[in-house]
Every structure is written in structure tokens, then in C-alpha cells.
Design a protein around this motif. Structure first.
Motif, PDB file in Angstrom:
ATOM      1  N   ALA A   1       0.817  -1.153   0.051  1.00  0.00           N
ATOM      2  CA  ALA A   1       0.076  -0.188  -0.026  1.00  0.00           C
ATOM      3  C   ALA A   1       0.838   1.394   0.135  1.00  0.00           C
ATOM      4  CB  ALA A   1      -1.007  -0.026   1.305  1.00  0.00           C
ATOM      5  N   LEU A   2       2.180   1.123   0.705  1.00  0.00           N
ATOM      6  CA  LEU A   2       3.036   2.422   0.840  1.00  0.00           C
ATOM      7  C   LEU A   2       3.529   2.557  -0.596  1.00  0.00           C
ATOM      8  CD1 LEU A   2       5.073   2.088   4.065  1.00  0.00           C
ATOM      9  CD2 LEU A   2       3.630   3.997   3.123  1.00  0.00           C
ATOM     10  N   VAL A   3       3.905   1.400  -1.290  1.00  0.00           N
ATOM     11  CA  VAL A   3       4.504   1.629  -2.854  1.00  0.00           C
ATOM     12  C   VAL A   3       3.418   2.221  -3.801  1.00  0.00           C
ATOM     13  CG1 VAL A   3       5.430   0.363  -4.643  1.00  0.00           C
ATOM     14  CG2 VAL A   3       6.094  -0.368  -2.422  1.00  0.00           C
ATOM     15  N   GLN A   4       2.126   1.895  -3.525  1.00  0.00           N
ATOM     16  CA  GLN A   4       1.020   2.398  -4.304  1.00  0.00           C
ATOM     17  C   GLN A   4       0.797   3.727  -4.179  1.00  0.00           C
ATOM     18  OE1 GLN A   4       0.350   0.573  -6.644  1.00  0.00           O
ATOM     19  NE2 GLN A   4      -1.665   0.933  -7.552  1.00  0.00           N
ATOM     20  N   LEU A   5       0.686   4.202  -2.735  1.00  0.00           N
ATOM     21  CA  LEU A   5       0.650   5.633  -2.448  1.00  0.00           C
ATOM     22  C   LEU A   5       1.712   6.328  -2.692  1.00  0.00           C
ATOM     23  CD1 LEU A   5      -1.117   7.676  -0.880  1.00  0.00           C
ATOM     24  CD2 LEU A   5       0.073   7.087   1.161  1.00  0.00           C
ATOM     25  N   GLY A   6       2.784   5.892  -2.635  1.00  0.00           N
ATOM     26  CA  GLY A   6       4.316   6.442  -3.195  1.00  0.00           C
ATOM     27  C   GLY A   6       3.936   6.894  -4.913  1.00  0.00           C
ATOM     28  N   LYS A   7       3.502   6.080  -5.432  1.00  0.00           N
ATOM     29  CA  LYS A   7       3.619   6.239  -6.904  1.00  0.00           C
ATOM     30  C   LYS A   7       2.210   7.465  -7.268  1.00  0.00           C
ATOM     31  CE  LYS A   7       4.091   1.599  -9.265  1.00  0.00           C
ATOM     32  NZ  LYS A   7       3.604   0.581  -9.916  1.00  0.00           N
ATOM     33  N   GLN A   8       1.234   7.341  -6.602  1.00  0.00           N
ATOM     34  CA  GLN A   8       0.176   8.112  -6.508  1.00  0.00           C
ATOM     35  C   GLN A   8       0.808   9.526  -6.280  1.00  0.00           C
ATOM     36  OE1 GLN A   8      -2.877   6.944  -4.286  1.00  0.00           O
ATOM     37  NE2 GLN A   8      -3.513   5.446  -5.893  1.00  0.00           N
ATOM     38  N   LEU A   9       1.723   9.739  -5.250  1.00  0.00           N
ATOM     39  CA  LEU A   9       2.160  11.031  -4.777  1.00  0.00           C
ATOM     40  C   LEU A   9       3.167  11.461  -5.750  1.00  0.00           C
ATOM     41  CD1 LEU A   9       2.442  10.482  -0.939  1.00  0.00           C
ATOM     42  CD2 LEU A   9       0.592  11.761  -1.899  1.00  0.00           C
ATOM     43  N   LYS A  10       3.928  10.644  -6.404  1.00  0.00           N
ATOM     44  CA  LYS A  10       4.969  11.058  -7.370  1.00  0.00           C
ATOM     45  C   LYS A  10       4.337  11.569  -8.493  1.00  0.00           C
ATOM     46  CE  LYS A  10       7.063   7.213  -7.024  1.00  0.00           C
ATOM     47  NZ  LYS A  10       8.066   6.147  -7.423  1.00  0.00           N
ATOM     48  N   ALA A  11       3.389  10.808  -8.979  1.00  0.00           N
ATOM     49  CA  ALA A  11       2.444  11.345 -10.155  1.00  0.00           C
ATOM     50  C   ALA A  11       1.950  12.702  -9.679  1.00  0.00           C
ATOM     51  CB  ALA A  11       1.539  10.263 -10.424  1.00  0.00           C
ATOM     52  N   ALA A  12       1.214  13.020  -8.686  1.00  0.00           N
ATOM     53  CA  ALA A  12       0.721  14.237  -8.323  1.00  0.00           C
ATOM     54  C   ALA A  12       1.488  15.247  -8.357  1.00  0.00           C
ATOM     55  CB  ALA A  12      -0.094  14.191  -7.049  1.00  0.00           C
ATOM     56  N   CYS A  13       3.005  15.026  -7.918  1.00  0.00           N
ATOM     57  CA  CYS A  13       4.161  16.192  -8.005  1.00  0.00           C
ATOM     58  C   CYS A  13       4.772  16.244  -9.379  1.00  0.00           C
ATOM     59  CB  CYS A  13       4.944  15.814  -6.850  1.00  0.00           C
ATOM     60  SG  CYS A  13       4.201  15.840  -5.303  1.00  0.00           S
ATOM     61  N   GLY A  14       4.712  15.210 -10.123  1.00  0.00           N
ATOM     62  CA  GLY A  14       5.459  15.119 -11.425  1.00  0.00           C
ATOM     63  C   GLY A  14       6.953  14.895 -11.202  1.00  0.00           C
ATOM     64  N   SER A  15       7.270  14.154 -10.240  1.00  0.00           N
ATOM     65  CA  SER A  15       8.618  13.982  -9.798  1.00  0.00           C
ATOM     66  C   SER A  15       8.884  12.363  -9.336  1.00  0.00           C
ATOM     67  CB  SER A  15       8.763  14.869  -8.361  1.00  0.00           C
ATOM     68  OG  SER A  15      10.133  14.903  -7.891  1.00  0.00           O
ATOM     69  N   GLY A  16      10.058  12.134  -9.163  1.00  0.00           N
ATOM     70  CA  GLY A  16      10.541  10.707  -8.876  1.00  0.00           C
ATOM     71  C   GLY A  16      10.564  10.723  -7.302  1.00  0.00           C
ATOM     72  N   GLY A  17      10.835   9.438  -6.973  1.00  0.00           N
ATOM     73  CA  GLY A  17      11.007   8.902  -5.461  1.00  0.00           C
ATOM     74  C   GLY A  17      10.961   7.652  -5.229  1.00  0.00           C
TER      75      GLY A  17
ATOM     76  N   VAL B   1       9.638  11.806  -1.942  1.00  0.00           N
ATOM     77  CA  VAL B   1       9.483  12.484  -3.017  1.00  0.00           C
ATOM     78  C   VAL B   1      10.577  13.384  -3.604  1.00  0.00           C
ATOM     79  CG1 VAL B   1       7.692  13.707  -4.640  1.00  0.00           C
ATOM     80  CG2 VAL B   1       7.017  12.136  -2.894  1.00  0.00           C
ATOM     81  N   GLN B   2      11.078  13.218  -4.791  1.00  0.00           N
ATOM     82  CA  GLN B   2      12.207  14.211  -4.927  1.00  0.00           C
ATOM     83  C   GLN B   2      11.837  15.691  -5.278  1.00  0.00           C
ATOM     84  OE1 GLN B   2      13.717  12.419  -8.372  1.00  0.00           O
ATOM     85  NE2 GLN B   2      14.919  10.790  -7.590  1.00  0.00           N
ATOM     86  N   GLY B   3      12.403  16.599  -4.373  1.00  0.00           N
ATOM     87  CA  GLY B   3      12.125  18.009  -4.624  1.00  0.00           C
ATOM     88  C   GLY B   3      11.314  18.429  -3.370  1.00  0.00           C
ATOM     89  N   ASP B   4      11.007  19.517  -3.461  1.00  0.00           N
ATOM     90  CA  ASP B   4      10.228  20.278  -2.353  1.00  0.00           C
ATOM     91  C   ASP B   4       8.675  20.421  -2.491  1.00  0.00           C
ATOM     92  OD1 ASP B   4       9.470  21.608  -0.183  1.00  0.00           O
ATOM     93  OD2 ASP B   4      10.407  23.603  -0.593  1.00  0.00           O
ATOM     94  N   HIS B   5       7.950  19.332  -2.401  1.00  0.00           N
ATOM     95  CA  HIS B   5       6.464  19.266  -2.845  1.00  0.00           C
ATOM     96  C   HIS B   5       5.690  19.072  -1.480  1.00  0.00           C
ATOM     97  CE1 HIS B   5       7.824  18.958  -6.886  1.00  0.00           C
ATOM     98  NE2 HIS B   5       8.747  18.021  -6.687  1.00  0.00           N
ATOM     99  N   CYS B   6       6.027  19.519  -0.294  1.00  0.00           N
ATOM    100  CA  CYS B   6       5.162  19.481   0.962  1.00  0.00           C
ATOM    101  C   CYS B   6       3.785  19.845   0.694  1.00  0.00           C
ATOM    102  CB  CYS B   6       5.827  20.444   1.809  1.00  0.00           C
ATOM    103  SG  CYS B   6       7.367  19.634   2.391  1.00  0.00           S
ATOM    104  N   GLU B   7       3.531  20.972  -0.024  1.00  0.00           N
ATOM    105  CA  GLU B   7       2.003  21.345   0.028  1.00  0.00           C
ATOM    106  C   GLU B   7       1.337  20.663  -0.926  1.00  0.00           C
ATOM    107  OE1 GLU B   7       0.825  23.723   1.853  1.00  0.00           O
ATOM    108  OE2 GLU B   7       2.724  24.072   2.740  1.00  0.00           O
ATOM    109  N   GLN B   8       1.993  20.357  -2.173  1.00  0.00           N
ATOM    110  CA  GLN B   8       1.180  19.316  -2.986  1.00  0.00           C
ATOM    111  C   GLN B   8       0.927  18.022  -2.405  1.00  0.00           C
ATOM    112  OE1 GLN B   8       4.088  19.245  -6.121  1.00  0.00           O
ATOM    113  NE2 GLN B   8       2.951  20.966  -7.623  1.00  0.00           N
ATOM    114  N   VAL B   9       1.887  17.349  -1.727  1.00  0.00           N
ATOM    115  CA  VAL B   9       1.817  15.960  -0.968  1.00  0.00           C
ATOM    116  C   VAL B   9       0.616  16.177   0.093  1.00  0.00           C
ATOM    117  CG1 VAL B   9       2.748  14.418   0.639  1.00  0.00           C
ATOM    118  CG2 VAL B   9       3.958  15.274  -1.473  1.00  0.00           C
ATOM    119  N   LEU B  10       0.610  17.392   0.824  1.00  0.00           N
ATOM    120  CA  LEU B  10      -0.589  17.318   1.921  1.00  0.00           C
ATOM    121  C   LEU B  10      -1.783  17.502   0.914  1.00  0.00           C
ATOM    122  CD1 LEU B  10       1.210  20.296   4.057  1.00  0.00           C
ATOM    123  CD2 LEU B  10       0.519  17.752   4.731  1.00  0.00           C
TER     124      LEU B  10
END
Length: 120
Positions: A71-87, A96-105
Motif C-alpha cells: 500500500a505504501l508503494v502504491q501511495l508513493g506512486k500516486q504522490l509522485k505522479a501528483a507532483c510530477g517527480s520521482g521518488g 518524493v524528490q524535490g520540495d513538494h510539501c504543499e502538493q503532497v499535503l
């Protein structure tokens, strides 16, 4: 006189592959591993920014989620896609690579998680 067969379980079978010695289920359907897998959590996902040990590169960390590894891997994929970044996901922490705190929240809030900003 014949000895009675004991009911100690399956001795050998190639049908299901490797067997868990604890619960005697196939390793892919092990129930004792799933019971231990969930970490303790207070139900709040903490989102922070870190640069330590990364050569000055900034990553956004998500900790405190009481989810199993899949479930963590799946959620990580979704968060990386939402930020347009790797991780990646390491030791129960989503990076998640980069400063994407607000987008992740925002993304965690949309999925029904209680999330708060941690750190400075």
C-alpha cells in the motif's frame, strides 16, 4: 500393526512453492507476516522536507502511515505522479524528490488521510 499418521500438516509439496514455517501457508499468502507488517502509528501522516545525506538535494518525506509495504508503494506512486517527480519508498517512509510539501499535503487530504506539516 500400522502407525497412525500424525496431523502435523503438509510435509512436502511443490504445488504452492515456499511455505511459511510459522503459519504453514504459502509464502505469498502468509498471515503471520501480515500481522507483523503494520507499524505503530497515531493515524497522522507527517510531511517534512529534508536534505540530509543527499548531497544537498531536497526531498519531501511522508512518515507515520500505518500501511503495509504494498500500500505504501502504491501511495508513493500516486504522490509522485501528483507532483510530477520521482521518488522511492524506504523503511516505511515515502520519499518524493524535490520540495513538494504543499502538493503532497493536498494529495493526502484528497485520499482521506489526516496529514500535517512537520519540521520547519
Amino acid at each position: 500393526m500400522k502407525k497412525a499418521l500424525s496431523n502435523t500438516g503438509l510435509v512436502y509439496s511443490t504445488d504452492a512453492g515456499r511455505m511459511c514455517p510459522g503459519c504453514r501457508q504459502p509464502a505469498s499468502a502468509c498471515i503471520c507476516k501480515l500481522a507483523k507488517a503494520l507499524p505503530k502509528s497515531d493515524g497522522v501522516a507527517r510531511v517534512s522536507r529534508s536534505t540530509k545525506g543527499r548531497g544537498g538535494k531536497t526531498v519531501t518525506l511522508v512518515t507515520g502511515l500505518a500501511l503495509d509495504e504494498l500500500a505504501l508503494v502504491q501511495l508513493g506512486k500516486q504522490l509522485k505522479a501528483a507532483c510530477g517527480s520521482g521518488g522511492t519508498v524506504k523503511d516505511g517512509v515515502i520519499e518524493v524528490q524535490g520540495d513538494h510539501c504543499e502538493q503532497v499535503l493536498l494529495a493526502l487530504g484528497k485520499q482521506g488521510f489526516v496529514a500535517k506539516r512537520a519540521g520547519g
